[in-house]
Write a protein that holds these residues in place. Sequence first.
Motif, PDB file in Angstrom:
ATOM      1  N   LYS A  25       0.710  -1.309  -0.099  1.00 18.48           N
ATOM      2  CA  LYS A  25      -0.044  -0.074   0.130  1.00 18.48           C
ATOM      3  C   LYS A  25       0.872   1.394  -0.061  1.00 18.48           C
ATOM      4  CE  LYS A  25      -3.930  -2.032   2.244  1.00 18.48           C
ATOM      5  NZ  LYS A  25      -5.017  -1.883   3.320  1.00 18.48           N
ATOM      6  N   VAL A  26       2.081   1.170   0.070  1.00 18.90           N
ATOM      7  CA  VAL A  26       2.941   2.329   0.165  1.00 18.90           C
ATOM      8  C   VAL A  26       3.133   3.011  -1.543  1.00 18.90           C
ATOM      9  CG1 VAL A  26       5.270   3.045   0.647  1.00 18.90           C
ATOM     10  CG2 VAL A  26       4.195   1.594   2.217  1.00 18.90           C
ATOM     11  N   ALA A  30       6.054   7.966  -1.960  1.00 16.10           N
ATOM     12  CA  ALA A  30       5.812   8.413  -0.537  1.00 16.10           C
ATOM     13  C   ALA A  30       6.968   8.379   0.219  1.00 16.10           C
ATOM     14  CB  ALA A  30       4.747   7.393   0.125  1.00 16.10           C
ATOM     15  N   ASP A  31       7.638   9.213   1.027  1.00 14.11           N
ATOM     16  CA  ASP A  31       8.470   9.355   1.743  1.00 14.11           C
ATOM     17  C   ASP A  31       8.268   8.154   2.891  1.00 14.11           C
ATOM     18  OD1 ASP A  31      10.490   9.731   3.966  1.00 14.11           O
ATOM     19  OD2 ASP A  31      10.385  11.702   3.433  1.00 14.11           O
ATOM     20  N   LEU A  32       9.489   7.351   2.674  1.00 16.91           N
ATOM     21  CA  LEU A  32       9.420   5.988   3.526  1.00 16.91           C
ATOM     22  C   LEU A  32       9.422   6.428   4.802  1.00 16.91           C
ATOM     23  CD1 LEU A  32      11.745   3.822   1.265  1.00 16.91           C
ATOM     24  CD2 LEU A  32       9.186   3.672   1.440  1.00 16.91           C
ATOM     25  N   GLU A  34       8.347   8.804   6.665  1.00 12.53           N
ATOM     26  CA  GLU A  34       7.084   9.382   7.133  1.00 12.53           C
ATOM     27  C   GLU A  34       6.001   8.117   6.933  1.00 12.53           C
ATOM     28  OE1 GLU A  34       5.523  12.929   5.336  1.00 12.53           O
ATOM     29  OE2 GLU A  34       7.654  13.885   5.679  1.00 12.53           O
ATOM     30  N   GLU A  35       5.936   7.578   5.862  1.00  8.70           N
ATOM     31  CA  GLU A  35       4.818   6.366   5.585  1.00  8.70           C
ATOM     32  C   GLU A  35       4.905   5.307   6.556  1.00  8.70           C
ATOM     33  OE1 GLU A  35       1.546   5.349   3.326  1.00  8.70           O
ATOM     34  OE2 GLU A  35       2.885   7.211   3.084  1.00  8.70           O
ATOM     35  N   ASP A  37       6.765   5.478   9.463  1.00  4.04           N
ATOM     36  CA  ASP A  37       7.124   6.035  10.792  1.00  4.04           C
ATOM     37  C   ASP A  37       8.708   5.569  11.236  1.00  4.04           C
ATOM     38  OD1 ASP A  37       6.536   7.606  12.981  1.00  4.04           O
ATOM     39  OD2 ASP A  37       5.925   5.843  14.077  1.00  4.04           O
ATOM     40  N   THR A  68      12.280   7.465  -1.148  1.00  4.06           N
ATOM     41  CA  THR A  68      11.179   6.717  -1.623  1.00  4.06           C
ATOM     42  C   THR A  68      11.289   5.243  -2.117  1.00  4.06           C
ATOM     43  OG1 THR A  68      10.976   7.461  -3.921  1.00  4.06           O
ATOM     44  CG2 THR A  68      10.262   9.070  -1.981  1.00  4.06           C
TER      45      THR A  68
END
Length: 83
Positions: A25-26, A30-32, A34-35, A37, A68
């Motif tokens: 789902k990533v 997306a910034d890994l 943040e996505e 945590d 990402t």
Amino acid sequence: MTDEELKAEVCAALERIAPEADLAKVPGTADLREELDLDSMDFLNFVVQLHERLQVDIPESEYRRFYTLDDCVRELRARLASA
């Protein structure tokens, strides 16, 4: 190595750091951190995992190039091609 194989290697490294994450789902952009945590130690361990799995050098000054999934695949492809 194909992009899909590289992505699988990246996901395998991430699974060791964040086993509870649903990486399917990533989004690729997306910034890994943040996505998923990831704190700074998690991210360091992730980069070390990539180094160990693929035998590529990743200087600390270039960690920002691995934020990402898409970045990881692009950077790893380039590093493996030049090796």
